[in-house]
Scaffold this motif. Sequence first.
Motif, PDB file in Angstrom:
ATOM      1  N   ILE A  12       0.846  -1.200   0.000  1.00 60.55           N
ATOM      2  CA  ILE A  12       0.000   0.000   0.000  1.00 60.55           C
ATOM      3  C   ILE A  12       0.880   1.247   0.000  1.00 60.55           C
ATOM      4  CG2 ILE A  12      -1.801   1.288   1.221  1.00 60.55           C
ATOM      5  CD1 ILE A  12      -2.669  -1.342   2.507  1.00 60.55           C
ATOM      6  N   VAL A  13       0.675   2.089  -1.004  1.00 61.67           N
ATOM      7  CA  VAL A  13       1.388   3.362  -1.093  1.00 61.67           C
ATOM      8  C   VAL A  13       0.427   4.461  -0.657  1.00 61.67           C
ATOM      9  CG1 VAL A  13       2.651   4.957  -2.572  1.00 61.67           C
ATOM     10  CG2 VAL A  13       2.744   2.496  -3.032  1.00 61.67           C
ATOM     11  N   LEU A  14       0.832   5.237   0.333  1.00 60.24           N
ATOM     12  CA  LEU A  14      -0.001   6.312   0.857  1.00 60.24           C
ATOM     13  C   LEU A  14       0.556   7.668   0.450  1.00 60.24           C
ATOM     14  CD1 LEU A  14      -0.674   5.025   4.487  1.00 60.24           C
ATOM     15  CD2 LEU A  14      -2.130   4.754   2.468  1.00 60.24           C
ATOM     16  N   TYR A  15      -0.279   8.450  -0.233  1.00 62.75           N
ATOM     17  CA  TYR A  15       0.035   9.836  -0.551  1.00 62.75           C
ATOM     18  C   TYR A  15      -0.605  10.742   0.503  1.00 62.75           C
ATOM     19  CZ  TYR A  15       1.925   9.362  -5.351  1.00 62.75           C
ATOM     20  OH  TYR A  15       2.708   9.091  -6.451  1.00 62.75           O
ATOM     21  N   ASN A  16      -0.102  11.958   0.625  1.00 61.87           N
ATOM     22  CA  ASN A  16      -0.667  12.968   1.524  1.00 61.87           C
ATOM     23  C   ASN A  16      -0.919  12.418   2.933  1.00 61.87           C
ATOM     24  OD1 ASN A  16      -0.912  14.784  -0.769  1.00 61.87           O
ATOM     25  ND2 ASN A  16      -2.729  13.629  -1.343  1.00 61.87           N
ATOM     26  N   PRO A  17       0.098  11.829   3.568  1.00 58.95           N
ATOM     27  CA  PRO A  17      -0.132  11.148   4.841  1.00 58.95           C
ATOM     28  C   PRO A  17      -0.429  12.075   6.017  1.00 58.95           C
ATOM     29  CG  PRO A  17       2.211  11.198   4.352  1.00 58.95           C
ATOM     30  CD  PRO A  17       1.507  11.718   3.133  1.00 58.95           C
ATOM     31  N   LYS A  18       0.093  13.296   5.993  1.00 60.01           N
ATOM     32  CA  LYS A  18      -0.103  14.169   7.147  1.00 60.01           C
ATOM     33  C   LYS A  18       0.208  15.612   6.773  1.00 60.01           C
ATOM     34  CE  LYS A  18       1.189  12.645  11.186  1.00 60.01           C
ATOM     35  NZ  LYS A  18       2.005  12.248  12.368  1.00 60.01           N
ATOM     36  N   SER A  19      -0.582  16.514   7.344  1.00 56.96           N
ATOM     37  CA  SER A  19      -0.311  17.943   7.225  1.00 56.96           C
ATOM     38  C   SER A  19      -0.554  18.570   8.591  1.00 56.96           C
ATOM     39  CB  SER A  19      -1.224  18.587   6.167  1.00 56.96           C
ATOM     40  OG  SER A  19      -2.576  18.574   6.606  1.00 56.96           O
ATOM     41  N   LYS A  20      -0.382  19.880   8.689  1.00 54.00           N
ATOM     42  CA  LYS A  20      -0.570  20.547   9.981  1.00 54.00           C
ATOM     43  C   LYS A  20      -2.005  20.397  10.486  1.00 54.00           C
ATOM     44  CE  LYS A  20       3.071  23.982   9.270  1.00 54.00           C
ATOM     45  NZ  LYS A  20       3.389  25.430   9.120  1.00 54.00           N
ATOM     46  N   LYS A  21      -2.962  20.424   9.559  1.00 55.65           N
ATOM     47  CA  LYS A  21      -4.367  20.320   9.956  1.00 55.65           C
ATOM     48  C   LYS A  21      -4.884  18.883   9.916  1.00 55.65           C
ATOM     49  CE  LYS A  21      -5.626  25.018   8.539  1.00 55.65           C
ATOM     50  NZ  LYS A  21      -6.508  25.846   7.687  1.00 55.65           N
ATOM     51  N   ARG A  22      -4.246  18.036   9.137  1.00 53.86           N
ATOM     52  CA  ARG A  22      -4.671  16.625   9.044  1.00 53.86           C
ATOM     53  C   ARG A  22      -3.594  15.772   9.713  1.00 53.86           C
ATOM     54  NH1 ARG A  22      -4.387  14.177   5.116  1.00 53.86           N
ATOM     55  NH2 ARG A  22      -3.026  15.448   3.794  1.00 53.86           N
ATOM     56  N   ASN A  23      -3.680  15.612  11.014  1.00 53.88           N
ATOM     57  CA  ASN A  23      -2.594  14.955  11.745  1.00 53.88           C
ATOM     58  C   ASN A  23      -2.975  13.612  12.360  1.00 53.88           C
ATOM     59  OD1 ASN A  23      -4.280  15.788  13.768  1.00 53.88           O
ATOM     60  ND2 ASN A  23      -2.892  17.342  14.590  1.00 53.88           N
ATOM     61  N   TRP A  24      -4.172  13.106  12.039  1.00 51.14           N
ATOM     62  CA  TRP A  24      -4.609  11.848  12.658  1.00 51.14           C
ATOM     63  C   TRP A  24      -4.850  10.720  11.655  1.00 51.14           C
ATOM     64  CZ3 TRP A  24      -9.258  10.305  10.690  1.00 51.14           C
ATOM     65  CH2 TRP A  24     -10.068  11.295  10.100  1.00 51.14           C
ATOM     66  N   GLN A  25      -4.930  11.059  10.381  1.00 47.37           N
ATOM     67  CA  GLN A  25      -5.315  10.060   9.377  1.00 47.37           C
ATOM     68  C   GLN A  25      -4.313   8.916   9.243  1.00 47.37           C
ATOM     69  OE1 GLN A  25      -5.740  13.305   9.016  1.00 47.37           O
ATOM     70  NE2 GLN A  25      -7.652  13.787   7.949  1.00 47.37           N
ATOM     71  N   LEU A  26      -3.021   9.220   9.344  1.00 43.91           N
ATOM     72  CA  LEU A  26      -2.017   8.176   9.157  1.00 43.91           C
ATOM     73  C   LEU A  26      -2.104   7.137  10.269  1.00 43.91           C
ATOM     74  CD1 LEU A  26       0.349   7.010   7.605  1.00 43.91           C
ATOM     75  CD2 LEU A  26       1.877   8.493   8.932  1.00 43.91           C
ATOM     76  N   GLU A  27      -2.262   7.573  11.492  1.00 45.47           N
ATOM     77  CA  GLU A  27      -2.364   6.617  12.594  1.00 45.47           C
ATOM     78  C   GLU A  27      -3.643   5.795  12.477  1.00 45.47           C
ATOM     79  OE1 GLU A  27      -1.985   6.412  17.476  1.00 45.47           O
ATOM     80  OE2 GLU A  27      -1.661   8.309  16.415  1.00 45.47           O
ATOM     81  N   SER A  28      -4.705   6.411  11.994  1.00 48.11           N
ATOM     82  CA  SER A  28      -5.951   5.668  11.775  1.00 48.11           C
ATOM     83  C   SER A  28      -5.753   4.597  10.709  1.00 48.11           C
ATOM     84  CB  SER A  28      -7.061   6.635  11.352  1.00 48.11           C
ATOM     85  OG  SER A  28      -8.277   5.958  11.142  1.00 48.11           O
ATOM     86  N   ALA A  29      -5.044   4.949   9.626  1.00 45.31           N
ATOM     87  CA  ALA A  29      -4.751   3.975   8.570  1.00 45.31           C
ATOM     88  C   ALA A  29      -3.868   2.857   9.120  1.00 45.31           C
ATOM     89  CB  ALA A  29      -4.062   4.672   7.405  1.00 45.31           C
ATOM     90  N   GLN A  30      -2.903   3.204   9.944  1.00 47.26           N
ATOM     91  CA  GLN A  30      -2.016   2.212  10.559  1.00 47.26           C
ATOM     92  C   GLN A  30      -2.821   1.184  11.346  1.00 47.26           C
ATOM     93  OE1 GLN A  30       0.041   3.704  13.931  1.00 47.26           O
ATOM     94  NE2 GLN A  30       1.691   2.175  13.865  1.00 47.26           N
TER      95      GLN A  30
END
Length: 251
Positions: free
Chosen positions: A160-178
Motif C-alpha cells: 500500500i502506497v499512501l500519498y498525503n499522509p499528514k499535514s498541519k491540519k490533518r494529523n490523525w489520518q495516518l495513525e488511523s490507517a495504521q
Amino acid sequence: MSKRAHDVLETVDTVVGYTTYVNLIRSLIKDKHIVSTTMKKEIERVEAAIDIALEGKSCAIVSSGDPGIYAMSSLVFEMCKAKDIVIIPPVSAGKMKNEDSGTLLQVEVVPGIPALCSGASLLGAPLSHDFAVISLSDLLTPWELIERRIEAAAEADFVIVLYNPKSKKRNWQLESAQKIILNHRDRNTPVGIVTSAMREEQKVKIFPLGNLHTAPVNMQTTVFIGSSASAQYLDFMVTPRGYSKKYSVVS
C-alpha cells in the motif's frame, strides 16, 4: 524532469502552478510570464490557464510528480468539458479542417515521474508485485470511503502506497490507517518512508508497521507499507515478484 517537460517549459509563453512547485523550477522559467497561487486555488489556476490558452498563447500548468496522478490534468479536462471546449491532442492539430468550428484547445499531458516511482527507487524494490495507491487527504474524498479502500487493500495483501499522509491540519489520518492495516499485517512489516524524493532535503527511512505512528512525515512524504511478502534487506525494502518460488535464484 523529462526532456519533453523541459522542452515545453522552454517554449511556452506562460507557466501556471501552485507557488511551491513554481518555486522549485524558478530558475528554468525566470523569463516567462508566471501565474502562481496558494493551496486550494486549483480551479482558479486552471481557469487562468484556459483563458490564456484561448487568447492564443501557449501555457503550461506544472504539477509535482506526474500531472495525471493526484494532480491537475483531470481538472483541466473537467473544466474544458464544463465549458464545452473541444480538446484536441497535438498529433491532431494539423488535421483540423477550415470548416471545423467551436472553441478548440490543443492539450498535451506531459508525463512525469510520480512520487511512488522515485520513492520506490530510493527504497530498492518495494513495488515489484501488486500494489494499491491511496491518498489520505479527505479534502476531496470522504474519510469513510478512504477507510474502506484501506481496509480492502490491506485485506487483499497489496503493498500500500499512501500519498498525503499528514499535514498541519490533518494529523490523525495516518495513525488511523495504521490501525486498520495492523488488523491484517504483522507489526514488523517493513514500511518505507520517503520525503522529498530526488530533492536536496531528501530523506529515506524504513520503520516497522507497529512504529509507523512515530515516523516523521509531512505532505512531501510518500509511505510504502509492505505486503506479507515484503522484507527489509540491509537498508533496502524488497517485495519479491515470486521468481524464487518457481526457479532457483542461486546457481
